[in-house]
Design a protein around this motif. Sequence first.
Motif, mmCIF file in Angstrom:
data_model
loop_
_atom_site.group_PDB
_atom_site.id
_atom_site.type_symbol
_atom_site.label_atom_id
_atom_site.label_comp_id
_atom_site.label_asym_id
_atom_site.label_seq_id
_atom_site.Cartn_x
_atom_site.Cartn_y
_atom_site.Cartn_z
ATOM 1 N N ARG A 147 5.919 7.828 4.270
ATOM 2 C CA ARG A 147 4.733 8.361 3.604
ATOM 3 C C ARG A 147 3.472 7.627 4.054
ATOM 4 N NH1 ARG A 147 6.725 7.442 -2.283
ATOM 5 N NH2 ARG A 147 8.628 8.057 -1.181
ATOM 6 N N PHE A 148 2.331 8.219 3.694
ATOM 7 C CA PHE A 148 1.040 7.589 3.945
ATOM 8 C C PHE A 148 0.575 6.884 2.683
ATOM 9 C CE2 PHE A 148 1.148 11.007 7.091
ATOM 10 C CZ PHE A 148 0.756 10.336 8.241
ATOM 11 N N ALA A 149 -0.207 5.850 2.858
ATOM 12 C CA ALA A 149 -0.728 5.108 1.708
ATOM 13 C C ALA A 149 -1.876 5.877 1.069
ATOM 14 C CB ALA A 149 -1.202 3.730 2.160
ATOM 15 N N SER A 150 -1.901 5.883 -0.253
ATOM 16 C CA SER A 150 -3.005 6.503 -0.976
ATOM 17 C C SER A 150 -4.124 5.483 -1.149
ATOM 18 C CB SER A 150 -2.539 6.998 -2.345
ATOM 19 O OG SER A 150 -2.144 5.904 -3.160
ATOM 20 N N LEU A 151 -5.337 5.942 -1.417
ATOM 21 C CA LEU A 151 -6.473 5.046 -1.575
ATOM 22 C C LEU A 151 -6.277 4.071 -2.738
ATOM 23 C CD1 LEU A 151 -9.235 4.119 -0.666
ATOM 24 C CD2 LEU A 151 -10.256 5.948 -2.065
ATOM 25 N N PRO A 152 -5.824 4.533 -3.925
ATOM 26 C CA PRO A 152 -5.608 3.569 -5.014
ATOM 27 C C PRO A 152 -4.576 2.495 -4.653
ATOM 28 C CG PRO A 152 -5.665 5.801 -5.874
ATOM 29 C CD PRO A 152 -5.641 5.923 -4.386
ATOM 30 N N GLU A 153 -3.510 2.878 -3.938
ATOM 31 C CA GLU A 153 -2.497 1.896 -3.554
ATOM 32 C C GLU A 153 -3.038 0.921 -2.512
ATOM 33 O OE1 GLU A 153 0.367 1.234 -4.758
ATOM 34 O OE2 GLU A 153 0.561 2.891 -6.164
ATOM 35 N N SER A 187 0.820 -1.211 0.000
ATOM 36 C CA SER A 187 0.000 0.000 0.000
ATOM 37 C C SER A 187 0.852 1.258 0.000
ATOM 38 C CB SER A 187 -0.928 -0.003 1.214
ATOM 39 O OG SER A 187 -0.197 0.215 2.424
ATOM 40 N N LEU A 188 2.104 1.145 0.484
ATOM 41 C CA LEU A 188 2.998 2.305 0.503
ATOM 42 C C LEU A 188 3.776 2.458 -0.800
ATOM 43 C CD1 LEU A 188 4.373 1.972 4.147
ATOM 44 C CD2 LEU A 188 2.712 3.631 3.300
#
Length: 294
Positions: A194-200, A78-79
């Motif tokens: 970093r933070f995970a994005s929704l698409p990831e 996810s990252l």
Amino acid sequence: MRGPEMVVCVKQVPDSAQIRVHSVTGTIMRQGVPAVLNPYDLFALEEALRIKDRLGGRIVALCMGPPQAEAVLRKALSLGADEGVLVSDRAFAGSDTLATSFALASAIRRLSEERPVDLVFTGKQTVDGDTGQVGPGVATRLGMRLLSYVCRISVLDRNRGSIVVHRWTEKGVQVLRSRLPCLITVLEGTGEPRFASLPEMIRAARQPIRVWDRKAAGIEDVRKIGLKGSPTVVGKVFAPARRAERAECLELDAEEPAKAAALLWEKVLSRQPGLAAKCFGVADEGEGKEGSSE
């Protein structure tokens, strides 16, 4: 120009904010404690992701652990990691740092058969073991150059097969140039994860995780993994706590400090009979001298 092939070793560990230690055995109690991605491995993953942002390339997150450790690989996906590989087999149970480094090195060697690995990243240590030995052990087994306590990667030239890193030492920051491939242990604080994005996150939830048993990871000799391959002698980390004696309350007269002191001294000597001899000396024959408290 193709970017570097990178492997990031991650581990599932108990949440350090909720870790409990058994009062008798001194071992970590994992039951009922949430499992998370080792915090130090997040910095290693972030450093690999920054290289991928600049130069492209591919990141494989590698973990050795039970089936539930798949969760930390999905976190890595996810990252921004491209693939997750879980090395899981009951034969790995009880592995110490020596056996763990052997298993991880075997898996990385297996990955190198598919695509040559340029860089291997690990955190400086794990919060449950705190040894910092697995990364160096993997590098030694793979014959890779070890760059430890790295706080910054300033140059990476895959065409020339070289890398320049900054690492912390007791005397300050050291700048090193090395050849690829190499293994890098990353210090905490090198970059904010970093933070995970929704698409990831959606991709991570859907993407299959490759699961290897010991044979798929290229391990034939079971004497080098698990308890059989772990020479570490297990001992108690903490001594069992003594049962505290019940406190005795004394009523002392503040108007007569001499009597209060004498009463306290009497109570101390009653619980520590050898204290008087230590305070006032011992006779040549081993008998305590008679002393006075005045």
